[in-house]
Design a protein around this motif. Structure first.
Motif, PDB file in Angstrom:
ATOM      1  N   VAL A  65      62.991  79.005  15.589  1.00 36.17           N
ATOM      2  CA  VAL A  65      63.541  78.870  14.436  1.00 36.17           C
ATOM      3  C   VAL A  65      64.206  80.544  13.801  1.00 36.17           C
ATOM      4  N   ASP A  66      63.618  81.275  15.230  1.00 36.98           N
ATOM      5  CA  ASP A  66      64.289  82.824  15.178  1.00 36.98           C
ATOM      6  C   ASP A  66      65.951  82.845  15.930  1.00 36.98           C
ATOM      7  N   ALA A  67      65.742  82.179  17.209  1.00 38.04           N
ATOM      8  CA  ALA A  67      67.127  81.948  17.815  1.00 38.04           C
ATOM      9  C   ALA A  67      68.123  80.690  16.846  1.00 38.04           C
ATOM     10  N   LYS A  68      67.372  79.978  16.229  1.00 39.80           N
ATOM     11  CA  LYS A  68      68.735  79.049  15.664  1.00 39.80           C
ATOM     12  C   LYS A  68      69.115  80.162  14.141  1.00 39.80           C
ATOM     13  N   ALA A  69      68.106  80.553  13.722  1.00 39.65           N
ATOM     14  CA  ALA A  69      68.811  82.066  12.498  1.00 39.65           C
ATOM     15  C   ALA A  69      69.411  82.401  13.254  1.00 39.65           C
ATOM     16  N   LYS A  70      69.492  83.354  14.421  1.00 39.45           N
ATOM     17  CA  LYS A  70      70.783  84.140  15.102  1.00 39.45           C
ATOM     18  C   LYS A  70      71.749  83.630  15.267  1.00 39.45           C
ATOM     19  N   ALA A  71      71.759  82.031  15.886  1.00 43.18           N
ATOM     20  CA  ALA A  71      72.949  81.858  16.219  1.00 43.18           C
ATOM     21  C   ALA A  71      73.698  81.074  14.534  1.00 43.18           C
ATOM     22  N   LEU A  72      73.567  80.532  14.161  1.00 40.59           N
ATOM     23  CA  LEU A  72      73.917  80.390  12.826  1.00 40.59           C
ATOM     24  C   LEU A  72      74.247  81.578  12.268  1.00 40.59           C
ATOM     25  N   LYS A  73      74.111  82.580  11.951  1.00 33.52           N
ATOM     26  CA  LYS A  73      74.941  83.975  11.571  1.00 33.52           C
ATOM     27  C   LYS A  73      75.758  84.460  12.694  1.00 33.52           C
ATOM     28  N   ALA A  74      75.743  84.735  14.075  1.00 33.41           N
ATOM     29  CA  ALA A  74      76.949  84.559  14.897  1.00 33.41           C
ATOM     30  C   ALA A  74      77.724  83.928  15.189  1.00 33.41           C
ATOM     31  N   ALA A  75      77.482  82.432  14.053  1.00 34.08           N
ATOM     32  CA  ALA A  75      78.367  81.715  13.988  1.00 34.08           C
ATOM     33  C   ALA A  75      79.691  81.519  12.269  1.00 34.08           C
ATOM     34  N   GLY A  76      78.933  82.874  11.867  1.00 33.10           N
ATOM     35  CA  GLY A  76      79.508  83.296  10.391  1.00 33.10           C
ATOM     36  C   GLY A  76      78.440  82.752   8.929  1.00 33.10           C
ATOM     37  N   ARG A  77      77.559  81.939   9.375  1.00 34.42           N
ATOM     38  CA  ARG A  77      76.970  81.092   8.507  1.00 34.42           C
ATOM     39  C   ARG A  77      75.318  82.479   7.773  1.00 34.42           C
ATOM     40  N   LEU A 114      65.470  71.214   5.909  1.00 34.57           N
ATOM     41  CA  LEU A 114      66.474  71.328   4.812  1.00 34.57           C
ATOM     42  C   LEU A 114      66.883  72.380   3.948  1.00 34.57           C
ATOM     43  N   ILE A 115      65.617  73.133   3.853  1.00 34.42           N
ATOM     44  CA  ILE A 115      65.480  74.687   3.173  1.00 34.42           C
ATOM     45  C   ILE A 115      67.166  75.551   4.644  1.00 34.42           C
ATOM     46  N   LEU A 116      66.690  75.189   5.475  1.00 36.00           N
ATOM     47  CA  LEU A 116      67.796  75.501   6.369  1.00 36.00           C
ATOM     48  C   LEU A 116      68.988  75.945   6.029  1.00 36.00           C
ATOM     49  N   ASP A 117      69.408  74.427   6.606  1.00 34.26           N
ATOM     50  CA  ASP A 117      70.362  73.280   5.987  1.00 34.26           C
ATOM     51  C   ASP A 117      71.452  74.100   4.732  1.00 34.26           C
ATOM     52  N   GLU A 118      70.724  73.207   3.725  1.00 38.92           N
ATOM     53  CA  GLU A 118      70.722  73.695   2.098  1.00 38.92           C
ATOM     54  C   GLU A 118      71.007  75.105   1.637  1.00 38.92           C
ATOM     55  N   ALA A 119      70.060  75.585   1.989  1.00 36.89           N
ATOM     56  CA  ALA A 119      70.256  77.222   1.348  1.00 36.89           C
ATOM     57  C   ALA A 119      70.136  78.106   2.346  1.00 36.89           C
ATOM     58  N   GLU A 120      70.596  78.197   3.142  1.00 37.32           N
ATOM     59  CA  GLU A 120      70.511  79.379   5.062  1.00 37.32           C
ATOM     60  C   GLU A 120      69.971  79.608   4.760  1.00 37.32           C
ATOM     61  N   VAL A 121      68.179  79.596   4.632  1.00 37.29           N
ATOM     62  CA  VAL A 121      67.359  80.226   5.153  1.00 37.29           C
ATOM     63  C   VAL A 121      66.267  79.704   5.435  1.00 37.29           C
ATOM     64  N   ALA A 122      66.109  81.001   6.711  1.00 37.66           N
ATOM     65  CA  ALA A 122      65.335  79.747   7.739  1.00 37.66           C
ATOM     66  C   ALA A 122      63.775  80.393   7.966  1.00 37.66           C
ATOM     67  N   VAL A 123      62.793  79.448   7.446  1.00 41.89           N
ATOM     68  CA  VAL A 123      61.064  79.294   7.850  1.00 41.89           C
ATOM     69  C   VAL A 123      60.910  78.768   8.738  1.00 41.89           C
ATOM     70  N   VAL A 124      59.643  79.344   9.260  1.00 39.31           N
ATOM     71  CA  VAL A 124      58.877  77.932  10.242  1.00 39.31           C
ATOM     72  C   VAL A 124      57.510  77.017   9.538  1.00 39.31           C
ATOM     73  N   PRO A 125      57.752  75.965   9.957  1.00 39.47           N
ATOM     74  CA  PRO A 125      56.878  74.575   9.466  1.00 39.47           C
ATOM     75  C   PRO A 125      55.519  74.581   9.937  1.00 39.47           C
ATOM     76  N   GLY A 126      54.868  74.029   8.994  1.00 36.21           N
ATOM     77  CA  GLY A 126      53.411  74.660   9.037  1.00 36.21           C
ATOM     78  C   GLY A 126      52.616  74.070   9.987  1.00 36.21           C
ATOM     79  N   GLU A 127      53.878  72.515  10.684  1.00 29.64           N
ATOM     80  CA  GLU A 127      53.027  71.889  12.020  1.00 29.64           C
ATOM     81  C   GLU A 127      52.710  73.280  12.895  1.00 29.64           C
TER      82      GLU A 127
END
Length: 408
Positions: free
Chosen positions: A27-39, A360-373
């Motif tokens: 999750v952290d890597a995906k969030a950093k990649a999206l930030k690097a892409a300008g999101r 959904l939270i990542l796509d729509e709110a641009e916030v990265a959280v980790v699911p309980g699974e």
């Protein structure tokens, strides 16, 4: 066995192929990649302080770089001076007296956890794992040949398991019980009475205990940290303590942890490490020496900030209809239940799982959280509040806005 699954055709071993990727790091890597892409993504995924490592620790590492003594191999089990300092620190902070020969310095807490399980588990041995659990525990147990047995606690008990639950999970194959307080991912802290009861139960049944004390200095309010082998001395010959400098001194990237245990177990784990990685980086070990030998002023400052953020995030999360977030007493995580939101319509979709809700939270709110699974308990989200106050408020505000749109 078909040709497609024969050993000669298998490219990755079944043992390693069964290991799941670390969900929190993913999750952290995906969030950093999206930030690097300008999101403008705000990440609540990574469990690491947002503070820099204190300057005196960095200075010690710089000096070590210049000292030829540290340009060579050193003992696989750790620098003698660091092991002695860890023993002194353990007595100071935990009231637990140990000898340097009972300590193995490792490449972070993860290596300590794996090597501890590898040293005491035989194939088929069961380990009782209170859930929600940190993602690495069950993977390390399986890799060491053991079988994790989940015992689930929920928000109604503050995510703390009882002796009765542990006893119900015990079988003739049970060898170890995992004890983590303060907890990742929930922030739960066991009272002294509850910790003592669990320790005495383990002694009664001749069980090993692996206790992870990495968040020992991050407790809030009236909660207190309790070291199990100090509280229940009868445990000491069957107890392994895992700890490190990562959380206390904002040193996650330095990769220095340790395990403390009976001498024969520590010697066995040291033998394993001598073949797996040999010594931890000398520069990082010298930095860790400065950390554990110094005072706790830096962690006191961090704890004040984390406490403030803890109160803010819990208040804001509980303002969302369908979200229930107990107040964490330690570490730097909130673990809200979102079960009441699953299946509701949010922007044209009906997330059925916390994995889908987190996406959904990542796509729509641009916030990265980790699911309980990822932590063995679907229906929850983990949010680390080890990030700046402004980002925290902005991130949770985005979640509030999105989830506030939920409807039947």
């Amino acid at each position: 066995m078909s040709a497609a699954t024969s050993p000669s055709e298998r490219r990755v071993s079944a043992r390693i192929g069964a290991i799941s990727e670390s969900a929190t790091l993913a999750v952290d890597a995906k969030a950093k990649a999206l930030k690097a892409a300008g999101r403008p993504v705000i990440g609540f995924g990574a469990g690491e302080p947002d503070f820099p490592t204190p300057g005196y620790i960095v200075d010690a590492a710089v000096e070590a770089c210049r000292n030829p003594k540290y340009h060579r191999y050193t003992p696989a089990g750790g620098l003698p001076e660091l092991k002695a300092a860890i023993a002194e620190k353990t007595l100071r902070d935990s009231g637990y007296q140990v000898d340097a020969s009972q300590i193995l310095v490792t490449n972070g807490g993860k290596q300590a956890i794996y090597e501890a399980f590898a040293a005491i588990l035989d194939p088929g041995d069961e380990v009782i794992v209170p859930a929600p659990y940190w993602t690495t525990y069950p993977e390390s147990i399986r890799l060491a040949g053991g079988v994790p047995v989940d015992v689930v606690a929920d928000e109604t008990t503050g995510y703390r398991v009882s002796v009765e639950q542990l006893e119900a999970a015990r079988t003739e194959r049970t060898k170890v019980v995992l004890f983590v307080s303060p907890s990742n991912p929930t922030g739960a802290v066991y009272s002294e009475a509850d910790a003592r009861a669990i320790g005495e139960w383990a002694v009664e049944h001749g069980l090993w205990v692996l206790t992870d004390e990495i968040y020992e200095h991050l407790v809030y309010g009236s909660a207190t940290f309790t070291s199990l082998p100090a509280l229940v001395p009868e445990l000491r010959e069957k107890c392994i303590v895992v700890n490190g400098v990562a959380k206390t001194y904002a040193m996650t990237g330095w990769r220095v942890g340790w395990l403390i245990g009976p001498k024969d177990v520590v010697k066995a784990a040291t033998n394993l490490q001598s073949h797996a990685t040999s010594n931890v980086s000398n520069v990082a070990q010298v930095a860790a020496l400065a950390a554990v030998s110094g005072n706790l002023d830096a962690v006191a400052e961090m704890r004040t900030a984390f406490d403030r953020r803890r109160q803010t995030i819990v208040r804001m999360l509980n303002e969302i209809d369908g979200v229930l977030c107990p107040e964490p007493e330690g570490a730097f995580y909130a673990y809200p239940s979102v079960k009441a939101l699953l299946g509701k319509e949010i922007r044209g979709t009906r997330p059925a799982t916390s994995v889908e809700l987190a996406a959904l939270i990542l796509d729509e709110a641009e916030v990265a959280v980790v699911p309980g699974e990822a932590f063995g308990t679907p229906g929850y989200l983990r949010l680390s509040y080890a990030l700046g106050d402004e980002d925290l408020v902005e991130g949770v505000s985005r979640i509030q806005k999105l989830l506030g749109e939920a409807k039947d």
